[in-house]
Write a protein that holds these residues in place. Sequence first.
Motif, PDB file in Angstrom:
ATOM      1  N   SER A  13     -57.432 -69.231  11.196  1.00 61.99           N
ATOM      2  CA  SER A  13     -57.487 -70.512  11.063  1.00 61.99           C
ATOM      3  C   SER A  13     -55.823 -70.894  10.895  1.00 61.99           C
ATOM      4  O   SER A  13     -55.322 -70.083  10.176  1.00 61.99           O
ATOM      5  CB  SER A  13     -58.343 -71.015   9.783  1.00 61.99           C
ATOM      6  N   THR A  14     -55.353 -71.954  11.269  1.00 61.97           N
ATOM      7  CA  THR A  14     -53.858 -72.284  10.944  1.00 61.97           C
ATOM      8  C   THR A  14     -53.686 -73.145   9.739  1.00 61.97           C
ATOM      9  O   THR A  14     -54.797 -73.776   9.320  1.00 61.97           O
ATOM     10  CB  THR A  14     -53.294 -73.017  12.218  1.00 61.97           C
ATOM     11  N   ILE A  15     -52.452 -73.668   9.308  1.00 62.80           N
ATOM     12  CA  ILE A  15     -52.365 -74.367   8.206  1.00 62.80           C
ATOM     13  C   ILE A  15     -52.852 -75.810   8.605  1.00 62.80           C
ATOM     14  O   ILE A  15     -53.640 -76.369   7.701  1.00 62.80           O
ATOM     15  CB  ILE A  15     -50.738 -74.613   7.886  1.00 62.80           C
ATOM     16  N   ASP A  16     -52.740 -76.094   9.739  1.00 62.56           N
ATOM     17  CA  ASP A  16     -53.225 -77.629  10.054  1.00 62.56           C
ATOM     18  C   ASP A  16     -54.816 -77.689  10.085  1.00 62.56           C
ATOM     19  O   ASP A  16     -55.393 -78.622   9.456  1.00 62.56           O
ATOM     20  CB  ASP A  16     -52.765 -77.908  11.469  1.00 62.56           C
ATOM     21  N   ASP A  17     -55.482 -76.619  10.455  1.00 61.10           N
ATOM     22  CA  ASP A  17     -56.754 -76.385  10.272  1.00 61.10           C
ATOM     23  C   ASP A  17     -57.358 -76.629   9.015  1.00 61.10           C
ATOM     24  O   ASP A  17     -58.375 -77.236   8.648  1.00 61.10           O
ATOM     25  CB  ASP A  17     -57.465 -75.183  11.043  1.00 61.10           C
ATOM     26  N   VAL A  18     -56.813 -75.826   8.155  1.00 58.65           N
ATOM     27  CA  VAL A  18     -57.029 -75.808   6.501  1.00 58.65           C
ATOM     28  C   VAL A  18     -56.922 -77.044   5.987  1.00 58.65           C
ATOM     29  O   VAL A  18     -57.713 -77.675   5.477  1.00 58.65           O
ATOM     30  CB  VAL A  18     -56.266 -74.760   5.863  1.00 58.65           C
ATOM     31  N   CYS A  19     -55.618 -77.760   6.359  1.00 55.77           N
ATOM     32  CA  CYS A  19     -55.423 -79.093   5.838  1.00 55.77           C
ATOM     33  C   CYS A  19     -56.556 -80.196   6.452  1.00 55.77           C
ATOM     34  O   CYS A  19     -56.891 -80.928   5.651  1.00 55.77           O
ATOM     35  CB  CYS A  19     -53.993 -79.570   6.180  1.00 55.77           C
ATOM     36  N   GLU A  20     -56.924 -80.126   7.735  1.00 57.44           N
ATOM     37  CA  GLU A  20     -57.889 -80.941   8.350  1.00 57.44           C
ATOM     38  C   GLU A  20     -59.193 -80.782   7.554  1.00 57.44           C
ATOM     39  O   GLU A  20     -59.875 -81.626   7.237  1.00 57.44           O
ATOM     40  CB  GLU A  20     -57.892 -80.794   9.775  1.00 57.44           C
ATOM     41  N   TRP A  21     -59.561 -79.503   7.326  1.00 52.00           N
ATOM     42  CA  TRP A  21     -60.792 -78.962   6.803  1.00 52.00           C
ATOM     43  C   TRP A  21     -60.769 -79.838   5.137  1.00 52.00           C
ATOM     44  O   TRP A  21     -61.714 -80.667   4.809  1.00 52.00           O
ATOM     45  CB  TRP A  21     -60.881 -77.743   6.449  1.00 52.00           C
ATOM     46  N   LEU A  22     -59.776 -79.517   4.580  1.00 52.82           N
ATOM     47  CA  LEU A  22     -59.414 -80.025   3.087  1.00 52.82           C
ATOM     48  C   LEU A  22     -59.712 -81.571   3.160  1.00 52.82           C
ATOM     49  O   LEU A  22     -60.561 -82.198   2.191  1.00 52.82           O
ATOM     50  CB  LEU A  22     -58.301 -79.739   2.561  1.00 52.82           C
ATOM     51  N   GLY A  23     -59.291 -82.248   4.035  1.00 51.19           N
ATOM     52  CA  GLY A  23     -59.341 -83.789   4.373  1.00 51.19           C
ATOM     53  C   GLY A  23     -60.854 -84.295   4.412  1.00 51.19           C
ATOM     54  O   GLY A  23     -61.038 -85.305   3.815  1.00 51.19           O
ATOM     55  N   PRO A  27     -63.244 -85.276  -1.565  1.00 52.61           N
ATOM     56  CA  PRO A  27     -63.669 -86.771  -1.541  1.00 52.61           C
ATOM     57  C   PRO A  27     -62.452 -87.839  -1.495  1.00 52.61           C
ATOM     58  O   PRO A  27     -61.506 -87.528  -2.336  1.00 52.61           O
ATOM     59  CB  PRO A  27     -64.534 -86.940  -2.658  1.00 52.61           C
ATOM     60  N   GLU A  28     -62.652 -88.774  -0.763  1.00 46.01           N
ATOM     61  CA  GLU A  28     -61.664 -89.687  -0.580  1.00 46.01           C
ATOM     62  C   GLU A  28     -61.341 -90.469  -1.991  1.00 46.01           C
ATOM     63  O   GLU A  28     -60.345 -90.914  -2.131  1.00 46.01           O
ATOM     64  CB  GLU A  28     -61.753 -90.809   0.366  1.00 46.01           C
ATOM     65  N   SER A  29     -62.428 -90.545  -2.775  1.00 45.23           N
ATOM     66  CA  SER A  29     -62.209 -91.205  -3.871  1.00 45.23           C
ATOM     67  C   SER A  29     -61.512 -90.347  -5.117  1.00 45.23           C
ATOM     68  O   SER A  29     -61.151 -90.963  -6.049  1.00 45.23           O
ATOM     69  CB  SER A  29     -63.720 -91.583  -4.635  1.00 45.23           C
ATOM     70  N   PHE A  30     -61.240 -89.017  -4.733  1.00 49.66           N
ATOM     71  CA  PHE A  30     -60.575 -88.200  -5.677  1.00 49.66           C
ATOM     72  C   PHE A  30     -59.113 -88.726  -5.524  1.00 49.66           C
ATOM     73  O   PHE A  30     -58.327 -88.505  -4.544  1.00 49.66           O
ATOM     74  CB  PHE A  30     -60.660 -86.773  -5.332  1.00 49.66           C
ATOM     75  N   ASP A  31     -58.577 -89.029  -6.670  1.00 56.29           N
ATOM     76  CA  ASP A  31     -57.019 -89.527  -6.562  1.00 56.29           C
ATOM     77  C   ASP A  31     -56.018 -88.355  -6.321  1.00 56.29           C
ATOM     78  O   ASP A  31     -54.968 -88.592  -5.865  1.00 56.29           O
ATOM     79  CB  ASP A  31     -56.722 -89.833  -8.261  1.00 56.29           C
TER      80      ASP A  31
END
Length: 80
Positions: A13-23, A27-31
């Motif tokens: 997995s690439t850095i972009d894959d990881v960042c997309e997965w983390l997104g 939760p969006e509600s997490f500051d």
Amino acid sequence: MAHDRPAELGFDSTIDDVCEWLGGAIPESFDGRSAAIDAARQAGLAGRAFLSLTEDDISTRLGVSRFGVRRKLFLRVKDL
């Protein structure tokens, strides 16, 4: 609402894959969501390095200090 994310991440997995997965996983509600994703990108987390994260790494390296969010994220990483 969570973003779409790759069904699974692997050792290649690439850095972009990881960042997309983390997104999608944080939760969006997490500051600290954006900061955690930025920290992963700046650290170059990809593949094997991401899959080997400990709960402490998620707290100290990604800045996810809220226990419930950190634990859920850790368990989701371990399920990959």
